[in-house]
Design a protein around this motif. Sequence first.
Motif, PDB file in Angstrom:
ATOM      1  N   THR A   1       0.828  -1.204   0.000  1.00  0.00           N
ATOM      2  CA  THR A   1       0.000   0.000   0.000  1.00  0.00           C
ATOM      3  C   THR A   1       0.867   1.261   0.000  1.00  0.00           C
ATOM      4  O   THR A   1       0.733   2.139   0.862  1.00  0.00           O
ATOM      5  CB  THR A   1      -0.963   0.015   1.200  1.00  0.00           C
ATOM      6  OG1 THR A   1      -0.208  -0.148   2.414  1.00  0.00           O
ATOM      7  CG2 THR A   1      -1.982  -1.088   1.082  1.00  0.00           C
TER       8      THR A   1
ATOM      9  N   SER B   1       2.238   4.504  -2.674  1.00  0.00           N
ATOM     10  CA  SER B   1       1.483   5.466  -3.470  1.00  0.00           C
ATOM     11  C   SER B   1       0.922   4.859  -4.749  1.00  0.00           C
ATOM     12  O   SER B   1      -0.223   5.134  -5.124  1.00  0.00           O
ATOM     13  CB  SER B   1       2.367   6.675  -3.802  1.00  0.00           C
ATOM     14  OG  SER B   1       3.532   6.273  -4.500  1.00  0.00           O
TER      15      SER B   1
ATOM     16  N   ILE C   1      -2.006   2.343  -3.785  1.00  0.00           N
ATOM     17  CA  ILE C   1      -3.203   3.016  -3.278  1.00  0.00           C
ATOM     18  C   ILE C   1      -3.912   3.811  -4.370  1.00  0.00           C
ATOM     19  O   ILE C   1      -5.144   3.781  -4.465  1.00  0.00           O
ATOM     20  CB  ILE C   1      -2.838   3.947  -2.109  1.00  0.00           C
ATOM     21  CG1 ILE C   1      -2.407   3.119  -0.890  1.00  0.00           C
ATOM     22  CG2 ILE C   1      -4.012   4.845  -1.739  1.00  0.00           C
ATOM     23  CD1 ILE C   1      -1.905   3.959   0.264  1.00  0.00           C
TER      24      ILE C   1
ATOM     25  N   GLY D   1      -5.541   0.958  -6.725  1.00  0.00           N
ATOM     26  CA  GLY D   1      -6.494   0.960  -5.632  1.00  0.00           C
ATOM     27  C   GLY D   1      -7.659   1.883  -5.899  1.00  0.00           C
ATOM     28  O   GLY D   1      -8.699   1.468  -6.435  1.00  0.00           O
TER      29      GLY D   1
ATOM     30  N   LEU E   1      -6.583  -6.029   1.907  1.00  0.00           N
ATOM     31  CA  LEU E   1      -5.390  -5.226   1.682  1.00  0.00           C
ATOM     32  C   LEU E   1      -4.299  -5.756   2.607  1.00  0.00           C
ATOM     33  O   LEU E   1      -4.568  -6.105   3.758  1.00  0.00           O
ATOM     34  CB  LEU E   1      -5.637  -3.750   2.002  1.00  0.00           C
ATOM     35  CG  LEU E   1      -6.757  -3.026   1.267  1.00  0.00           C
ATOM     36  CD1 LEU E   1      -6.855  -1.581   1.767  1.00  0.00           C
ATOM     37  CD2 LEU E   1      -6.534  -3.056  -0.233  1.00  0.00           C
TER      38      LEU E   1
ATOM     39  N   ASP F   1      -0.071  -5.246   3.947  1.00  0.00           N
ATOM     40  CA  ASP F   1       1.165  -4.488   4.003  1.00  0.00           C
ATOM     41  C   ASP F   1       1.831  -4.788   5.342  1.00  0.00           C
ATOM     42  O   ASP F   1       1.156  -5.186   6.305  1.00  0.00           O
ATOM     43  CB  ASP F   1       0.881  -2.977   3.889  1.00  0.00           C
ATOM     44  CG  ASP F   1       2.112  -2.190   3.470  1.00  0.00           C
ATOM     45  OD1 ASP F   1       2.126  -1.693   2.335  1.00  0.00           O
ATOM     46  OD2 ASP F   1       3.051  -2.071   4.282  1.00  0.00           O
TER      47      ASP F   1
ATOM     48  N   ARG G   1      -0.223   2.368   7.538  1.00  0.00           N
ATOM     49  CA  ARG G   1      -0.460   2.691   6.131  1.00  0.00           C
ATOM     50  C   ARG G   1      -1.647   1.898   5.582  1.00  0.00           C
ATOM     51  O   ARG G   1      -2.343   2.359   4.666  1.00  0.00           O
ATOM     52  CB  ARG G   1       0.803   2.439   5.309  1.00  0.00           C
ATOM     53  CG  ARG G   1       0.807   3.192   3.994  1.00  0.00           C
ATOM     54  CD  ARG G   1       2.193   3.355   3.405  1.00  0.00           C
ATOM     55  NE  ARG G   1       2.854   2.095   3.153  1.00  0.00           N
ATOM     56  CZ  ARG G   1       4.020   1.740   3.697  1.00  0.00           C
ATOM     57  NH1 ARG G   1       4.629   2.560   4.548  1.00  0.00           N
ATOM     58  NH2 ARG G   1       4.566   0.584   3.411  1.00  0.00           N
TER      59      ARG G   1
ATOM     60  N   ALA H   1      -4.730   3.503   3.663  1.00  0.00           N
ATOM     61  CA  ALA H   1      -5.138   3.001   2.346  1.00  0.00           C
ATOM     62  C   ALA H   1      -6.638   2.769   2.287  1.00  0.00           C
ATOM     63  O   ALA H   1      -7.293   3.097   1.285  1.00  0.00           O
ATOM     64  CB  ALA H   1      -4.387   1.716   2.017  1.00  0.00           C
TER      65      ALA H   1
ATOM     66  N   ARG I   1      -8.304   6.192   1.963  1.00  0.00           N
ATOM     67  CA  ARG I   1      -7.992   6.851   0.701  1.00  0.00           C
ATOM     68  C   ARG I   1      -8.678   6.161  -0.473  1.00  0.00           C
ATOM     69  O   ARG I   1      -9.175   6.813  -1.401  1.00  0.00           O
ATOM     70  CB  ARG I   1      -6.481   6.860   0.487  1.00  0.00           C
ATOM     71  CG  ARG I   1      -6.023   7.508  -0.807  1.00  0.00           C
ATOM     72  CD  ARG I   1      -6.334   8.977  -0.823  1.00  0.00           C
ATOM     73  NE  ARG I   1      -5.850   9.600  -2.054  1.00  0.00           N
ATOM     74  CZ  ARG I   1      -6.388  10.667  -2.606  1.00  0.00           C
ATOM     75  NH1 ARG I   1      -7.431  11.238  -2.031  1.00  0.00           N
ATOM     76  NH2 ARG I   1      -5.901  11.183  -3.708  1.00  0.00           N
TER      77      ARG I   1
ATOM     78  N   MET J   1       0.422   9.496   4.447  1.00  0.00           N
ATOM     79  CA  MET J   1       0.670   8.125   4.019  1.00  0.00           C
ATOM     80  C   MET J   1       1.937   7.551   4.645  1.00  0.00           C
ATOM     81  O   MET J   1       1.946   6.401   5.116  1.00  0.00           O
ATOM     82  CB  MET J   1       0.773   8.060   2.497  1.00  0.00           C
ATOM     83  CG  MET J   1       0.891   6.649   1.943  1.00  0.00           C
ATOM     84  SD  MET J   1       1.226   6.610   0.148  1.00  0.00           S
ATOM     85  CE  MET J   1      -0.010   7.725  -0.503  1.00  0.00           C
TER      86      MET J   1
END
Length: 464
Positions: A41, A43, A46, A50, A66, A68, A73, A77, A80, A278
């Motif tokens: 996750t 940039s 996401i 994403g 998801l 990570d 984060r 995610a 976002r 983030m």
Amino acid sequence: MTNSRRNFITSISMLAASSAVPISAFAFTKSKKLKIVLVGTGSRGISFWGKRLVDQYSEILEFVGLCDINPGRLEYAKGRMGVDCPTYVDFDLMMEKSSPDLVIVTTKDSTHHEFIIKALEKDCDVLTEKPLTTDAFKCQAILEAEKKSKKKVIVGFNYRWTPYSTKIKELLMKNTIGKITSVDFHWYLNTYHGASYFRRWHGEIENSGSLWVHKATHHFDILNWWLDSEPKEVFAYGDLDFYGKNGDFRGVNCRTCPHSSKCDFHYDITKNKTSMEMYVANEKHDGYAPDKCLFREEIDIYDKMSAQIKYENNVVLNYSLTTYSPFEGWRVAFNGTEGRIEAWVDIPYNKNIELDQSKLHTEEMDQAGNEGMEQQPIIIHRLWKDYDNLNVVSEKGGHGGGDKRLQDSLFLNPSEQDPYGRSAGLRDGAMSCLIGIAAVRSIEEGTVVKIKDLTELVPTAVRS
């Protein structure tokens, strides 16, 4: 059921992963939404793989997990992306609990192989960000895993899908300048975008395989596709002359650096709301934030790179990548038996306008629809004749319009026949990263490296 969803469900099995892979990728037959999990996750994960999927294709797909290593984060995610699926720090547990149809891999490059292989072993199709992987051993392991699996690997090469790149491909397919004999291809990263790689995990070869792999795999893939052939051998030069140990002073990161007032490369991450939320807010979980010092001693990738690559069809490619250019852009020239084609993107002198170098990469990565139409020239110069200037309508945002076209081909129009063969499968991903892997080995050993010596893949003169 809507037409778009029915089209996806009934015809996704007809998607051509590439001309070198059987037409069987993403063979889903379910009458419900496609279940997707995302591992990684950062940039790119996401935003592009994403939020953009949620915004554009929620009628036919849903995120069911998801994953990570950074729990903070993960929570960012979810918000976002606008999803309410479970989150996991354990990939195996996510696979067990979510039973996905498709795994999207956007982790650190050096770990791509781990999740690709595990997904294939669980009979899941995989969509991975470029590069496929970072060394020959991992590449071979992925090849073996797909061979044993009933599922397929797709690599997210978006540059093939830009209108500008497609027009070049069309001209070459029509033999506009006869048989291609040689190519010059040069990519320039400016002191904003180029420097960013050295601030992040990419600056250490164990993470990225170097920019020969992380960045140049984009370039090598599009060249392989343009030339419709596969690389035979590579000889390369490279060194670290600008960043890393070459700095007169250094710190830990830009936020705490005592030299910020005299450093031309000082980057104030606190002015970037997204990066602060983030990364910096979640730095406590894994120690990672993308504002490390450009001149830290740990940097061991190359910042200047040059290679000569010979293809199986006897085309010779001269390639270079510069990471501290005053401007951002690229040039390519094809020499043929009947003429020459020249093309370029964002060369300021050719445009005769002033480009804001600090904003170029931000505009290119924009997924919010700020695509800004423009015309880009292609010069066609035939032997014994004057040249022609062909203007191609292009876009700025979303990697020159390639991002949305790639995703539409995967999720909306998988059965649509593509005369340009732009979808990329495992063999394409392998052949692109193997050029970079060969370049690193060539530099280390001072020898010509043959692609066939790296994995079980035997390059062919024509991609079949």
